[in-house]
Structures are given as structure tokens and as C-alpha cells.
Design a protein around this motif. Sequence first.
Motif, PDB file in Angstrom:
ATOM      1  N   ALA A  40      -2.054  39.738  52.478  1.00  0.00           N
ATOM      2  CA  ALA A  40      -0.962  39.098  53.212  1.00  0.00           C
ATOM      3  C   ALA A  40      -0.487  39.976  54.357  1.00  0.00           C
ATOM      4  N   LEU A  41      -0.393  41.286  54.124  1.00  0.00           N
ATOM      5  CA  LEU A  41       0.051  42.187  55.182  1.00  0.00           C
ATOM      6  C   LEU A  41      -1.010  42.348  56.262  1.00  0.00           C
ATOM      7  N   ALA A  42      -2.283  42.253  55.877  1.00  0.00           N
ATOM      8  CA  ALA A  42      -3.366  42.357  56.861  1.00  0.00           C
ATOM      9  C   ALA A  42      -3.490  41.094  57.694  1.00  0.00           C
ATOM     10  N   HIS A  43      -3.123  39.950  57.120  1.00  0.00           N
ATOM     11  CA  HIS A  43      -3.253  38.660  57.819  1.00  0.00           C
ATOM     12  C   HIS A  43      -1.944  37.870  57.690  1.00  0.00           C
ATOM     13  N   PRO A  44      -0.848  38.361  58.246  1.00  0.00           N
ATOM     14  CA  PRO A  44       0.451  37.691  58.046  1.00  0.00           C
ATOM     15  C   PRO A  44       0.493  36.261  58.562  1.00  0.00           C
ATOM     16  N   HIS A  45      -0.261  35.968  59.634  1.00  0.00           N
ATOM     17  CA  HIS A  45      -0.237  34.607  60.167  1.00  0.00           C
ATOM     18  C   HIS A  45      -0.989  33.622  59.273  1.00  0.00           C
ATOM     19  N   VAL A  46      -1.780  34.136  58.342  1.00  0.00           N
ATOM     20  CA  VAL A  46      -2.541  33.275  57.433  1.00  0.00           C
ATOM     21  C   VAL A  46      -1.714  32.914  56.202  1.00  0.00           C
ATOM     22  N   VAL A  47      -0.645  33.657  55.962  1.00  0.00           N
ATOM     23  CA  VAL A  47       0.157  33.439  54.752  1.00  0.00           C
ATOM     24  C   VAL A  47       0.593  31.976  54.581  1.00  0.00           C
ATOM     25  N   PRO A  48       1.036  31.271  55.649  1.00  0.00           N
ATOM     26  CA  PRO A  48       1.377  29.853  55.452  1.00  0.00           C
ATOM     27  C   PRO A  48       0.225  29.020  54.892  1.00  0.00           C
ATOM     28  N   LEU A  49      -1.004  29.377  55.247  1.00  0.00           N
ATOM     29  CA  LEU A  49      -2.158  28.650  54.712  1.00  0.00           C
ATOM     30  C   LEU A  49      -2.312  28.910  53.214  1.00  0.00           C
ATOM     31  N   LEU A  50      -1.961  30.099  52.790  1.00  0.00           N
ATOM     32  CA  LEU A  50      -2.120  30.469  51.380  1.00  0.00           C
ATOM     33  C   LEU A  50      -0.968  29.982  50.519  1.00  0.00           C
ATOM     34  N   VAL A  51       0.234  29.893  51.109  1.00  0.00           N
ATOM     35  CA  VAL A  51       1.429  29.594  50.325  1.00  0.00           C
ATOM     36  C   VAL A  51       1.809  28.118  50.368  1.00  0.00           C
ATOM     37  N   THR A  52       1.859  27.535  51.565  1.00  0.00           N
ATOM     38  CA  THR A  52       2.388  26.171  51.685  1.00  0.00           C
ATOM     39  C   THR A  52       1.324  25.097  51.829  1.00  0.00           C
ATOM     40  N   ARG A  53       0.192  25.429  52.431  1.00  0.00           N
ATOM     41  CA  ARG A  53      -0.814  24.398  52.658  1.00  0.00           C
ATOM     42  C   ARG A  53      -1.351  23.773  51.364  1.00  0.00           C
ATOM     43  N   PRO A  54      -1.592  24.559  50.301  1.00  0.00           N
ATOM     44  CA  PRO A  54      -2.094  23.947  49.068  1.00  0.00           C
ATOM     45  C   PRO A  54      -1.168  22.890  48.490  1.00  0.00           C
ATOM     46  N   LEU A  55       0.128  22.962  48.805  1.00  0.00           N
ATOM     47  CA  LEU A  55       1.069  21.985  48.271  1.00  0.00           C
ATOM     48  C   LEU A  55       0.816  20.589  48.808  1.00  0.00           C
ATOM     49  N   ALA A  56       0.148  20.511  49.976  1.00  0.00           N
ATOM     50  CA  ALA A  56      -0.103  19.219  50.597  1.00  0.00           C
ATOM     51  C   ALA A  56      -1.476  18.655  50.237  1.00  0.00           C
ATOM     52  N   THR A  57      -2.205  19.357  49.370  1.00  0.00           N
ATOM     53  CA  THR A  57      -3.572  18.953  49.028  1.00  0.00           C
ATOM     54  C   THR A  57      -3.711  18.800  47.520  1.00  0.00           C
ATOM     55  N   PRO A  58      -4.178  17.647  47.050  1.00  0.00           N
ATOM     56  CA  PRO A  58      -4.431  17.515  45.604  1.00  0.00           C
ATOM     57  C   PRO A  58      -5.397  18.594  45.130  1.00  0.00           C
ATOM     58  N   LEU A  59      -5.170  19.103  43.939  1.00  0.00           N
ATOM     59  CA  LEU A  59      -5.961  20.219  43.435  1.00  0.00           C
ATOM     60  C   LEU A  59      -7.462  19.935  43.508  1.00  0.00           C
ATOM     61  N   ALA A  60      -7.853  18.722  43.135  1.00  0.00           N
ATOM     62  CA  ALA A  60      -9.275  18.389  43.103  1.00  0.00           C
ATOM     63  C   ALA A  60      -9.898  18.324  44.489  1.00  0.00           C
ATOM     64  N   LEU A  61      -9.067  18.202  45.531  1.00  0.00           N
ATOM     65  CA  LEU A  61      -9.577  18.134  46.897  1.00  0.00           C
ATOM     66  C   LEU A  61      -9.468  19.463  47.629  1.00  0.00           C
ATOM     67  N   SER A  62      -8.973  20.490  46.944  1.00  0.00           N
ATOM     68  CA  SER A  62      -8.850  21.803  47.567  1.00  0.00           C
ATOM     69  C   SER A  62     -10.238  22.410  47.780  1.00  0.00           C
ATOM     70  N   PRO A  63     -10.405  23.214  48.823  1.00  0.00           N
ATOM     71  CA  PRO A  63     -11.696  23.873  49.053  1.00  0.00           C
ATOM     72  C   PRO A  63     -12.062  24.741  47.854  1.00  0.00           C
ATOM     73  N   PRO A  64     -13.324  24.727  47.439  1.00  0.00           N
ATOM     74  CA  PRO A  64     -13.725  25.496  46.251  1.00  0.00           C
ATOM     75  C   PRO A  64     -13.329  26.967  46.329  1.00  0.00           C
ATOM     76  N   GLY A  65     -13.419  27.548  47.512  1.00  0.00           N
ATOM     77  CA  GLY A  65     -13.097  28.965  47.651  1.00  0.00           C
ATOM     78  C   GLY A  65     -11.659  29.302  47.347  1.00  0.00           C
ATOM     79  N   THR A  66     -10.763  28.328  47.534  1.00  0.00           N
ATOM     80  CA  THR A  66      -9.351  28.580  47.244  1.00  0.00           C
ATOM     81  C   THR A  66      -9.043  28.419  45.759  1.00  0.00           C
ATOM     82  N   LEU A  67      -9.958  27.797  45.017  1.00  0.00           N
ATOM     83  CA  LEU A  67      -9.754  27.588  43.583  1.00  0.00           C
ATOM     84  C   LEU A  67     -10.413  28.672  42.727  1.00  0.00           C
TER      85      LEU A  67
END
Length: 234
Positions: free
Chosen positions: A104-131
Motif C-alpha cells: 500500500a505504501l509503495a503503490h498508494p494510488h492503487v489502494v482504492p482498487l484494493l479497498v473499495t473496488r471489490p465492493l462493487a464486484t460480485p465475488l464470483a466475478l472478481s479477477p482470479p488474481g484478486t481472490l
Amino acid sequence: MSPSPAEPVAEECEPPPSGKLSRERMLACALEIIDREGIDKLSMRRLARALHHDPMSLYRYAANKAALLDGVAEIVLSQLTVDPSDTDWLAQLRSVARQYRRLALAHPHVVPLLVTRPLATPLALSPPGTLRPLEAILALLTGAGFSGPDALHIYRALFGLLHGHVLNELQEIVDNPEETDDLLRLGLHRLPIGEFPLLRGLATALASYDGAAELESGLDILLNGLTAKLTPTT
């Protein structure tokens, strides 16, 4: 076509040795742009210019910007290693937490993708790498003897702590670095003392914030509580 004034040309990304575009090279370049300037500055057209490729060639690897952002989240999370065979599940979860903070500290601008973006995507439709971190942690915990529901509860509690922590740590910004007085450094002197006496009184504690130590303290509370409440079945 000349670039629009509203969308300045991004710095070039290092081309692959073969000169050919690949999904890996495209995502690495997208991450470079996000790291420099944030998610809002990334577009398919701008990314194509940075890669010296036609914009249409990118759609072979990402159907749209949303898919591109999912790919960026995947490559960042691919750096998070979990050892499901570790017999010390507490130590392994601490390792995961520390790695996540470093990412998170190395990529602070990516944190929204890691924290909030998954909330808008059903678990089964999430990219495999994030699961994969979820699957690996579930394997770690069920291997340690926890039931599936308890393992999921521990995962959610851990990442709830991590998400809150990194968002808090990334917003710890000093207002006036040249000031020596903590109240002035943080800009808390602007707050009416009659309305915020406690917050103003914590200026020194706020100014001495240590993200690593704060995370360890949070992990102590969380993991001790989980250990007291949940018991492996084996």
C-alpha cells in the motif's frame, strides 16, 4: 492526432525486449502511470501512447478501463505471498499484514482498487488474481483446524483492519513541515479550541504517528481476540 491539453502525454514506459505488446507489459505500464499520477490520469489512449502502440491493440488484453484496473489490482496483489503450509498461522497472518502495508505504501494510488473496488464486484466475478490471497488464507486457517466459516471470519476481520489501517496511514499528512510546534505542523491550530479541545490536545501523539507500530498494535488486539474466541477443531 495531437494530444488534448486536458490529457498531457505520459512519460514513456520501458518497451519489452521483443518490442511486442503483452498483457504483462501493458499492466506494468498502467501501474507506472497510476503510481506517478493517480487512477484518474489513466486512459486507454494515454496508455497506448506511453507504450507506442495503437489504442485498439490494448483491447486484445483488456476489454475496457475497468478490466484494465482489475488487471492492475491483480499484479499488485500477486506480490502478496501467503504460505498455506505454515504451521504457525498467527505468524503467517502477521507476515501477510506487513506485506500488505508495504504494498500500500509503495503503490498508494492503487489502494482504492484494493479497498473499495471489490465492493462493487460480485465475488464470483472478481479477477482470479484478486481472490488468490483469500483462497490461500482460507487454506492456511482450515489447515490449522478452523472451520470454513471461522476461517472466513478471521480473513474478513484481518482485511477489515488492514484496509482501515492503510487508509488512515496514507492520510497522515503534515500541513506545515517547517514548523517545530506539533499543533502548527499539523495545522490543528486552525480548529476552534472550544469545539475540538481533545483533538488539539493530541497534537504530539498525532505528529509522532508510526504506521508500522500502529499496525502491530492493531494486530495484537485482533489476533489475541480471535485466539480467545475461536478454537481450531483439531
